[in-house]
Scaffold this motif. Structure first.
Motif, PDB file in Angstrom:
ATOM      1  N   VAL A  30       0.825  -1.508  -0.152  1.00 50.65           N
ATOM      2  CA  VAL A  30      -0.175  -0.042  -0.378  1.00 50.65           C
ATOM      3  C   VAL A  30       0.767   1.352   0.052  1.00 50.65           C
ATOM      4  N   LEU A  31       2.294   1.406   1.195  1.00 51.43           N
ATOM      5  CA  LEU A  31       2.679   2.466   1.184  1.00 51.43           C
ATOM      6  C   LEU A  31       3.918   2.609  -0.834  1.00 51.43           C
ATOM      7  N   SER A  32       3.956   1.345  -0.839  1.00 55.90           N
ATOM      8  CA  SER A  32       4.581   1.884  -2.808  1.00 55.90           C
ATOM      9  C   SER A  32       3.670   2.702  -3.393  1.00 55.90           C
ATOM     10  N   GLY A  33       2.326   2.826  -3.210  1.00 56.22           N
ATOM     11  CA  GLY A  33       1.758   2.912  -4.295  1.00 56.22           C
ATOM     12  C   GLY A  33       0.980   3.915  -3.666  1.00 56.22           C
ATOM     13  N   MET A  34       0.975   5.047  -2.400  1.00 52.35           N
ATOM     14  CA  MET A  34       0.618   6.025  -1.661  1.00 52.35           C
ATOM     15  C   MET A  34       1.685   7.252  -2.342  1.00 52.35           C
ATOM     16  N   PRO A  35       1.316   8.493  -2.591  1.00 53.85           N
ATOM     17  CA  PRO A  35       2.244   9.598  -3.392  1.00 53.85           C
ATOM     18  C   PRO A  35       2.718  10.637  -2.248  1.00 53.85           C
ATOM     19  N   GLY A  36       3.156   9.631  -0.544  1.00 50.08           N
ATOM     20  CA  GLY A  36       4.214  10.616   0.366  1.00 50.08           C
ATOM     21  C   GLY A  36       3.165  11.562   1.035  1.00 50.08           C
ATOM     22  N   TYR A  37       3.384  11.538   1.975  1.00 47.05           N
ATOM     23  CA  TYR A  37       2.347  12.486   3.023  1.00 47.05           C
ATOM     24  C   TYR A  37       3.344  14.444   2.343  1.00 47.05           C
ATOM     25  N   GLY A  87      15.587  -7.286  15.585  1.00 45.47           N
ATOM     26  CA  GLY A  87      16.120  -6.570  16.591  1.00 45.47           C
ATOM     27  C   GLY A  87      16.547  -5.586  15.285  1.00 45.47           C
ATOM     28  N   SER A  88      17.385  -5.813  14.178  1.00 48.08           N
ATOM     29  CA  SER A  88      17.904  -4.753  13.511  1.00 48.08           C
ATOM     30  C   SER A  88      16.957  -4.713  12.271  1.00 48.08           C
ATOM     31  N   THR A  89      16.714  -5.937  11.839  1.00 48.30           N
ATOM     32  CA  THR A  89      15.840  -5.946  10.353  1.00 48.30           C
ATOM     33  C   THR A  89      13.974  -5.055  10.758  1.00 48.30           C
ATOM     34  N   SER A  90      13.585  -5.638  12.788  1.00 50.93           N
ATOM     35  CA  SER A  90      12.434  -4.683  12.606  1.00 50.93           C
ATOM     36  C   SER A  90      12.868  -3.448  12.735  1.00 50.93           C
ATOM     37  N   LEU A  91      14.138  -2.758  13.163  1.00 50.91           N
ATOM     38  CA  LEU A  91      13.815  -1.491  13.036  1.00 50.91           C
ATOM     39  C   LEU A  91      13.992  -0.865  11.616  1.00 50.91           C
ATOM     40  N   PHE A  92      14.930  -1.511  10.934  1.00 49.87           N
ATOM     41  CA  PHE A  92      14.415  -1.628   8.731  1.00 49.87           C
ATOM     42  C   PHE A  92      13.320  -1.136   8.816  1.00 49.87           C
ATOM     43  N   LEU A  93      12.207  -2.105   9.376  1.00 48.08           N
ATOM     44  CA  LEU A  93      11.301  -2.079   9.204  1.00 48.08           C
ATOM     45  C   LEU A  93      10.610  -1.078   9.633  1.00 48.08           C
ATOM     46  N   MET A  94      10.813  -0.400  10.636  1.00 41.27           N
ATOM     47  CA  MET A  94      10.195   1.080  11.134  1.00 41.27           C
ATOM     48  C   MET A  94      10.356   2.029  10.775  1.00 41.27           C
ATOM     49  N   THR A  95      12.263   2.498  10.004  1.00 36.34           N
ATOM     50  CA  THR A  95      12.496   3.359   9.174  1.00 36.34           C
ATOM     51  C   THR A  95      11.718   3.173   7.778  1.00 36.34           C
ATOM     52  N   TYR A  96      12.281   2.158   7.248  1.00 37.35           N
ATOM     53  CA  TYR A  96      11.050   1.917   6.077  1.00 37.35           C
ATOM     54  C   TYR A  96       9.733   2.319   5.693  1.00 37.35           C
ATOM     55  N   VAL A  97       8.797   1.923   6.541  1.00 39.14           N
ATOM     56  CA  VAL A  97       7.411   2.225   6.343  1.00 39.14           C
ATOM     57  C   VAL A  97       7.496   3.936   6.723  1.00 39.14           C
ATOM     58  N   THR A  98       8.488   4.109   7.661  1.00 37.28           N
ATOM     59  CA  THR A  98       8.538   5.720   7.715  1.00 37.28           C
ATOM     60  C   THR A  98       8.109   6.798   6.683  1.00 37.28           C
ATOM     61  N   HIS A 100       8.661   5.893   4.036  1.00 40.42           N
ATOM     62  CA  HIS A 100       7.938   5.617   1.861  1.00 40.42           C
ATOM     63  C   HIS A 100       6.148   5.761   2.863  1.00 40.42           C
ATOM     64  N   PHE A 101       5.982   6.505   4.006  1.00 39.61           N
ATOM     65  CA  PHE A 101       5.139   6.870   3.829  1.00 39.61           C
ATOM     66  C   PHE A 101       4.557   8.709   4.628  1.00 39.61           C
ATOM     67  N   LEU A 102       6.534   9.285   4.257  1.00 41.27           N
ATOM     68  CA  LEU A 102       6.362  10.336   4.411  1.00 41.27           C
ATOM     69  C   LEU A 102       6.793  10.988   2.325  1.00 41.27           C
TER      70      LEU A 102
END
Length: 180
Positions: A30-37, A87-98, A100-102
């Motif tokens: 979903v985030l890959s198709g969003m225009p960005g914040y 843990g580092s993969t989880s941190l990656f996922l959080m920064t990645y999602v953030t 791609h939302f922005l």
């Protein structure tokens, strides 16, 4: 007198694995198709892709150490570094999602010959990243259930794929970073 050995009860992690895998992969899709914040962001959001690469680098190193540890039969060291990689993969996922939302997706702007390499790495990274989510969860939960034969069987696939995904994540960043 009867033998009083107790076998641990195995938990059913399938609903958890399926739910988490679907939620993460759908969220990324979903985030890959969003225009960005469109609003103001109180920090330079372009630092997030660099953090993604750093977290992927950590994951890669942690996985290599975990692999070496298990070859040397140092199970506790292996377990610790697998958790560190998780843990580092989880941190990656959080920064990645953030990120791609922005921000909107960044287009590759390099020469055509390099674009072929970049897109091959990117597409294989994306496909395997989607697959690695349930693979990692299945592998870890089999260890939690002390089902070591099944754990080893799937880990033979999970470890190299997870290594590939973390390494190619860094390569994608290196190749696309001049165009942010």
């Amino acid at each position: 007198m009867q033998d009083q050995t107790v076998t641990p009860r195995k938990r059913n992690y399938k609903p958890f694995i399926i739910t988490v895998s679907i939620v993460i992969n759908v969220l990324v899709l979903v985030l890959s198709g969003m225009p960005g914040y469109q609003g103001d962001v109180p920090f330079d959001m372009h630092v997030l892709p660099m953090l993604n690469a750093i977290f992927n680098s950590f994951t890669f190193v942690f996985l290599l150490i975990a692999f070496i540890a298990i070859i040397k039969k140092k199970v506790n060291v292996h377990r610790g570094f697998i958790y560190a990689a998780f843990g580092s993969t989880s941190l990656f996922l959080m920064t990645y999602v953030t990120y791609h939302f922005l921000a909107e997706s960044t287009s590759f702007g390099g020469p055509q010959w390099l674009a072929y390499i970049y897109y091959f790495i990117l597409i294989s990274h994306i496909v395997l990243a989607a697959a690695i989510v349930p693979l990692v969860l299945i592998t870890v939960t089999r260890a939690w259930n002390m089902d070591y034969p099944k754990h080893r069987k799937i880990a033979r696939w999970t470890m190299p794929l997870w290594l590939y995904v973390s390494l190619t994540g860094v390569l994608v960043y290196v190749l696309i970073s001049p165009y942010y």
